[in-house]
Design an enzyme around this catalytic site. Structure first.
Site, PDB file in Angstrom:
ATOM      1  CG  PHE A 132      -2.093   1.051   1.355  1.00 28.29           C
ATOM      2  CD1 PHE A 132      -3.162   0.575   0.814  1.00 28.29           C
ATOM      3  CD2 PHE A 132      -1.771   2.150   1.882  1.00 28.29           C
ATOM      4  CE1 PHE A 132      -4.236   1.824   0.600  1.00 28.29           C
ATOM      5  CE2 PHE A 132      -3.089   3.016   1.872  1.00 28.29           C
ATOM      6  CZ  PHE A 132      -4.185   2.751   1.323  1.00 28.29           C
ATOM      7  CG  ASP A 204      -0.017  -1.850   7.453  1.00 26.81           C
ATOM      8  OD1 ASP A 204      -1.243  -2.137   7.852  1.00 26.81           O
ATOM      9  OD2 ASP A 204       0.362  -0.803   6.628  1.00 26.81           O
ATOM     10  CE1 TYR A 229      -9.614   3.074   6.140  1.00 29.53           C
ATOM     11  CE2 TYR A 229      -8.690   4.360   7.904  1.00 29.53           C
ATOM     12  CZ  TYR A 229      -8.635   3.869   6.610  1.00 29.53           C
ATOM     13  OH  TYR A 229      -7.527   4.075   5.954  1.00 29.53           O
ATOM     14  CE  LYS A 230      -7.615  -0.489   4.745  1.00 26.65           C
ATOM     15  NZ  LYS A 230      -6.460  -0.064   4.683  1.00 26.65           N
ATOM     16  NE  ARG A 382      -9.456  -3.826  -2.402  1.00 27.24           N
ATOM     17  CZ  ARG A 382      -9.040  -3.020  -1.308  1.00 27.24           C
ATOM     18  NH1 ARG A 382      -7.799  -3.092  -0.959  1.00 27.24           N
ATOM     19  NH2 ARG A 382      -9.721  -1.752  -0.858  1.00 27.24           N
TER      20      ARG A 382
HETATM   21  C1  LIG Z   1      -5.951   0.946   4.540  1.00 29.19           C
HETATM   22  C2  LIG Z   1      -4.363   1.128   4.438  1.00 29.19           C
HETATM   23  C3  LIG Z   1      -3.523   2.040   5.225  1.00 29.19           C
HETATM   24  C4  LIG Z   1      -4.274   3.364   5.706  1.00 29.19           C
HETATM   25  O1  LIG Z   1      -3.632   4.247   6.316  1.00 29.19           O
HETATM   26  P1  LIG Z   1      -4.180   5.412   6.927  1.00 29.19           P
HETATM   27  O2  LIG Z   1      -3.177   6.206   7.228  1.00 29.19           O
HETATM   28  O3  LIG Z   1      -4.744   4.822   8.303  1.00 29.19           O
HETATM   29  O4  LIG Z   1      -5.238   5.921   6.203  1.00 29.19           O
HETATM   30  C5  LIG Z   1      -2.249   1.778   5.460  1.00 29.19           C
HETATM   31  N1  LIG Z   1      -1.666   0.594   4.872  1.00 29.19           N
HETATM   32  C6  LIG Z   1      -2.243  -0.347   4.464  1.00 29.19           C
HETATM   33  C7  LIG Z   1      -1.541  -1.662   4.024  1.00 29.19           C
HETATM   34  C8  LIG Z   1      -3.639  -0.234   4.126  1.00 29.19           C
HETATM   35  O5  LIG Z   1      -4.568  -1.067   3.649  1.00 29.19           O
END
Ligand SMILES: *Cc1c(COP(=O)(O)O)cnc(C)c1O
Length: 423
Positions: A132, A204, A229-230, A382
């Site tokens: 990400f 992560d 939030y996921k 997805r």
């Molecule tokens: C959704 C996601 C994030 C989100 O980061 P925020 O800073 O909390 O918005 C970070 N890393 C991964 C791998 C994600 O899927």
């Protein structure tokens, strides 16, 4: 498993589902099959009345007194204790705060600082190309700021890159479950090998926490971050969490110091002294209402065993992979569709990813039929399967909608082609 060939057979799986009770804990819109809980989790019913109480009673009437009287001040720790169970950590190793991006900044900088004090010659950070983006942005920024070398390689090359770094290895920063493909890294294996070489690891858990057992403690993990939030359903922009193994808590110095991370915030001392515990990761005042929403949302996991959660997730993603393959006429190229997630469920997170050159329009056509997935550039469709609130009949219906989109070539319709800002 051979996929059931009827919707009734899926309904029978629902009738036997030991987690079926949890669906009632969510407010889900009629006529919608929500396969995007890996991006924004559904809303637990308990959140709305709790928010009303927080706003109308605790804020409006309690005012400043609510920091003490309503327990606002200790909400980061309470929410963290609930998350700790889901990721296999102890409560005092987890704190809820800020976003993943911000927490990564704190932990990457803090971990490099730890290494500098122990082994100053270690100057390599291993990260993943295709992770990400925010993770790689933070890794690259800190590598620049702190004079480290960032080695970014494809997921399959990560173990070899760790070996190559050898005595120069300072830090490995990876996402446990890849956001595009759903492929799971060997968290215990990579952690152990990194430690053997003298490195530290930051995981992560954005696509792991609340979707599958993680076992941070059992793996001897150093640090982790994860998303509120996921799969944890904390609501849009919910605060994230950070984990620091107890053996590092007292030594970790993170650079985003703020008054909430001070040993005595209300002494208002001139000099910063870090809190002795995990609270040293706090910085400024939390978005308290979002924190309350997350804390309440986490109650949806009460009584939910992680093994049952994983078993249901595997069954759903396996079922969808097989039904989707039938619906599109195979993943062999002739149909235009490919499978981007692993077939082997043991290395697949709680999502199924397909590829198609017209992926964006196909996802829009599915959304028009009430099946909400999402699109990740350049060509990934997805579909996330949140085991707490989805049913096997939803998996069946989603695959049927996909069959219809393919049969009607709905992706050619102009209304599905215009790209929105958030895909
Ligand atoms: C959704 C996601 C994030 C989100 O980061 P925020 O800073 O909390 O918005 C970070 N890393 C991964 C791998 C994600 O899927």
């Amino acid at each position: 498993m051979t996929a059931p060939t009827t919707r009734d057979a899926c309904a029978a799986l629902d009738a036997a589902d030991p987690l079926a009770f949890a669906r009632d804990r969510f407010l889900l819109p009629e006529g919608t099959i929500y396969l995007d809980g890996n991006s924004l989790g559904a809303m637990p019913r308990a959140v709305a009345p709790r928010m009303r109480e927080a706003v109308e009673r605790e804020w409006a009437i309690g005012l400043i007194r609510s920091w003490n009287d309503a327990g606002w001040y200790t909400a980061p720790q309470r929410a963290a204790a609930r998350i700790a169970r889901l990721v296999g950590a102890d409560a005092d190793e987890v704190i809820v705060t800020d976003s993943i991006s911000v927490n990564l900044f704190k932990l990457v900088a803090g971990a490099i600082g730890l290494q500098r004090r122990r082994a100053p010659a270690r100057d390599v950070i291993v990260a993943e190309r295709g992770n990400f983006p925010t993770d790689v942005y933070v890794d690259a920024s800190l590598a620049r700021l702190l004079g480290m070398e960032l080695v970014c390689v494809e997921q399959a090359e990560v173990p070899a890159a760790i070996e190559r770094a050898g005595e120069r290895l300072a830090l490995v920063q990876l996402t446990h479950v890849n956001y595009r493909t759903g492929l799971i890294h060997d968290l215990p294996g990579i952690t152990a090998r990194t430690h053997a070489l003298g490195g530290l690891v930051i995981w992560d858990l954005a696509h792991s926490a609340g979707a599958l057992p993680v076992g941070l403690g059992a793996a001897g993990a150093d640090f982790a971050v994860g998303c509120g939030y996921k799969y944890l359903n904390g609501g849009p922009g919910a605060p994230a969490f950070a984990y620091v193994a107890r053996r590092w808590v007292g030594e970790l110095e993170q650079p985003l110091v703020g008054w909430h991370g001070h040993a005595a915030p209300f002494a208002f001392e001139h000099e910063f002294r870090p809190a002795p515990g995990i609270e040293r990761l706090l910085c400024g005042t939390e978005p308290q209402l979002s924190l309350i929403a997350l804390e309440t949302a986490l109650e949806a996991f009460d009584g939910v065993g992680l093994d049952a959660l994983r078993a249901k997730s595997v069954a759903m993603t396996t079922l969808f992979t097989e039904l989707a393959e039938r619906a599109v006429g195979g993943f062999d190229g002739a149909s235009g569709f490919g499978l981007a997630s692993p077939r082997d469920a043991s290395v697949r997170g709680s999502q199924v990813s397909l590829t198609h050159p017209r992926g964006y329009a196909i996802v829009q056509a599915l959304i028009a039929r009430g099946v909400i997935g999402d699109f990740r550039a350049p060509d990934i469709l997805r579909f996330g399967f949140a085991p707490l609130y989805l049913r096997f009949v939803d998996v069946w219906d989603a695959a049927e909608a996909l069959r219809e989109v393919v049969a009607t070539r709905a992706w050619d319709r102009p209304e599905f082609l215009a790209r929105k800002a958030v895909t």
